[in-house]
Write a protein that holds these residues in place. Structure first.
Motif, PDB file in Angstrom:
ATOM      1  N   ARG A 157       0.844  -1.190   0.000  1.00 50.29           N
ATOM      2  CA  ARG A 157       0.000   0.000   0.000  1.00 50.29           C
ATOM      3  C   ARG A 157       0.882   1.245   0.000  1.00 50.29           C
ATOM      4  N   TRP A 158       0.310   2.341  -0.415  1.00 46.65           N
ATOM      5  CA  TRP A 158       0.970   3.622  -0.220  1.00 46.65           C
ATOM      6  C   TRP A 158       0.835   4.007   1.247  1.00 46.65           C
ATOM      7  N   LEU A 159       1.843   4.671   1.766  1.00 46.22           N
ATOM      8  CA  LEU A 159       1.824   5.089   3.170  1.00 46.22           C
ATOM      9  C   LEU A 159       2.232   6.550   3.273  1.00 46.22           C
ATOM     10  N   VAL A 160       1.424   7.322   3.988  1.00 48.53           N
ATOM     11  CA  VAL A 160       1.777   8.703   4.320  1.00 48.53           C
ATOM     12  C   VAL A 160       2.152   8.715   5.800  1.00 48.53           C
ATOM     13  N   LEU A 161       3.449   8.782   6.065  1.00 45.22           N
ATOM     14  CA  LEU A 161       3.980   8.798   7.429  1.00 45.22           C
ATOM     15  C   LEU A 161       4.328  10.242   7.777  1.00 45.22           C
ATOM     16  N   PHE A 162       3.712  10.764   8.831  1.00 50.37           N
ATOM     17  CA  PHE A 162       3.946  12.175   9.158  1.00 50.37           C
ATOM     18  C   PHE A 162       4.116  12.368  10.660  1.00 50.37           C
ATOM     19  N   SER A 163       4.979  13.305  11.005  1.00 47.43           N
ATOM     20  CA  SER A 163       5.238  13.592  12.414  1.00 47.43           C
ATOM     21  C   SER A 163       4.640  14.936  12.794  1.00 47.43           C
ATOM     22  N   LEU A 182       2.963  10.344  14.028  1.00 46.87           N
ATOM     23  CA  LEU A 182       4.059  10.055  14.950  1.00 46.87           C
ATOM     24  C   LEU A 182       4.429  11.303  15.737  1.00 46.87           C
ATOM     25  N   SER A 183       4.705  11.110  17.031  1.00 46.14           N
ATOM     26  CA  SER A 183       5.392  12.127  17.830  1.00 46.14           C
ATOM     27  C   SER A 183       6.097  11.406  18.967  1.00 46.14           C
ATOM     28  N   ILE A 184       6.861  12.156  19.745  1.00 46.27           N
ATOM     29  CA  ILE A 184       7.608  11.548  20.849  1.00 46.27           C
ATOM     30  C   ILE A 184       6.778  11.443  22.124  1.00 46.27           C
ATOM     31  N   ILE A 200       1.976   6.718  16.153  1.00 49.28           N
ATOM     32  CA  ILE A 200       3.125   6.061  16.771  1.00 49.28           C
ATOM     33  C   ILE A 200       3.546   6.808  18.028  1.00 49.28           C
ATOM     34  N   ALA A 201       3.804   6.052  19.086  1.00 50.92           N
ATOM     35  CA  ALA A 201       4.375   6.608  20.315  1.00 50.92           C
ATOM     36  C   ALA A 201       5.881   6.366  20.267  1.00 50.92           C
ATOM     37  N   ASP A 202       6.623   7.386  19.893  1.00 53.81           N
ATOM     38  CA  ASP A 202       8.073   7.267  19.682  1.00 53.81           C
ATOM     39  C   ASP A 202       8.814   7.964  20.823  1.00 53.81           C
ATOM     40  N   MET A 203       8.615   7.497  22.038  1.00 54.54           N
ATOM     41  CA  MET A 203       9.106   8.213  23.218  1.00 54.54           C
ATOM     42  C   MET A 203      10.623   8.348  23.263  1.00 54.54           C
ATOM     43  N   ASP A 204      11.345   7.354  22.754  1.00 54.04           N
ATOM     44  CA  ASP A 204      12.809   7.451  22.773  1.00 54.04           C
ATOM     45  C   ASP A 204      13.367   8.140  21.532  1.00 54.04           C
ATOM     46  N   CYS A 228       7.291  16.731   9.575  1.00 54.37           N
ATOM     47  CA  CYS A 228       7.889  16.025   8.438  1.00 54.37           C
ATOM     48  C   CYS A 228       6.884  15.036   7.878  1.00 54.37           C
ATOM     49  N   LEU A 229       6.887  14.875   6.578  1.00 57.50           N
ATOM     50  CA  LEU A 229       5.960  13.933   5.942  1.00 57.50           C
ATOM     51  C   LEU A 229       6.693  13.152   4.864  1.00 57.50           C
ATOM     52  N   PHE A 230       6.464  11.842   4.860  1.00 55.56           N
ATOM     53  CA  PHE A 230       7.078  10.958   3.875  1.00 55.56           C
ATOM     54  C   PHE A 230       5.975  10.198   3.143  1.00 55.56           C
ATOM     55  N   VAL A 231       6.037  10.228   1.818  1.00 55.94           N
ATOM     56  CA  VAL A 231       5.157   9.385   1.011  1.00 55.94           C
ATOM     57  C   VAL A 231       5.968   8.166   0.605  1.00 55.94           C
TER      58      VAL A 231
END
Length: 218
Positions: A40-46, A79-81, A107-111, A133-136
């Motif tokens: 699938r296509w994924l839009v990953l963004f923080s 995503l964020s920390i 996403i829980a990116d605490m570290d 930031c955003l990644f396609v």
């Protein structure tokens, strides 16, 4: 012996055309990894932080357009920390205060592992948080586009939709898309690679302004 003249080599981050770095993470929808989005296509963004106004406006906008991304075969992943508990509380708050449900995982990116892996932390912007930031990422887990916004400025979600649509059209038809292209608009044909082919193009197609600039409807 230590070299006192040595300089720090900057860390490299994924660029367009690179394989998307693998990740596994806890999210508001449970444990997920990059492999879960394969095909699938994924839009990953923080986003910088939960419970902040600009981030809230973005998530509401993404949520309101989630069906559009779904119809395009594109998944959304935030995503964020912040912790997963903070994410859950924020999602519930957005539902309570704005009447908008957030249907995609966060996403829980605490570290900060994933954020640093993808180059989402900008010390000059806000050193303790991820920037916008955003990644396609395409179905083969290749990064096809990146967008960076500062802490102060919310993203244009319609532009993200346009970007994903343009990438899909280009892949399916071996064409390009001009500035301000929208689905249904003419696309750009790749220019000829030889002088003979360039001569043949001139005068043969009404969509050609010159040998190197030809458009056509799909």
């Amino acid at each position: 012996m230590l070299n006192n003249n040595a300089v720090d080599i900057p860390q490299t981050y994924p660029r367009i055309g690179d394989s998307a770095p693998h990740f596994e993470a806890e999210t508001t929808h449970g444990h997920l990894s990059l492999e879960d989005f394969k095909g699938r296509w994924l839009v990953l963004f923080s986003h910088p932080m939960d419970f902040t106004p600009v981030c809230t406006s973005e998530f509401i906008a993404f949520a309101k357009n989630a069906d559009t991304f779904e119809k395009m075969g594109a998944a959304l992943l935030g995503l964020s920390i912040d912790s997963v508990f903070s994410h859950i509380a924020w999602v519930r708050n957005v539902k309570e205060k704005f009447g908008v449900s957030i249907p995609f995982p966060i996403i829980a990116d605490m570290d900060g592992h994933i954020a640093n892996l993808y180059g989402m932390v900008m010390p000059g912007d806000l050193s303790t948080a991820t920037s916008r930031c955003l990644f396609v990422i395409d179905p083969n887990a290749i990064i096809r586009a990146t967008i960076y916004y500062p802490f102060t400025t919310g993203r244009n979600i319609q532009e993200v939709i346009r970007l994903v649509a343009a990438l899909q059209v280009c892949d399916e038809n071996a064409v390009g898309t001009p500035a301000d292209w929208q689905p249904g608009d003419p696309v750009i044909q790749y220019p000829p690679r030889t002088q003979d082919d360039a001569e043949q193009v001139i005068g043969e197609d009404d969509g050609c302004m010159d040998w190197y600039y030809c458009t056509r409807k799909l």
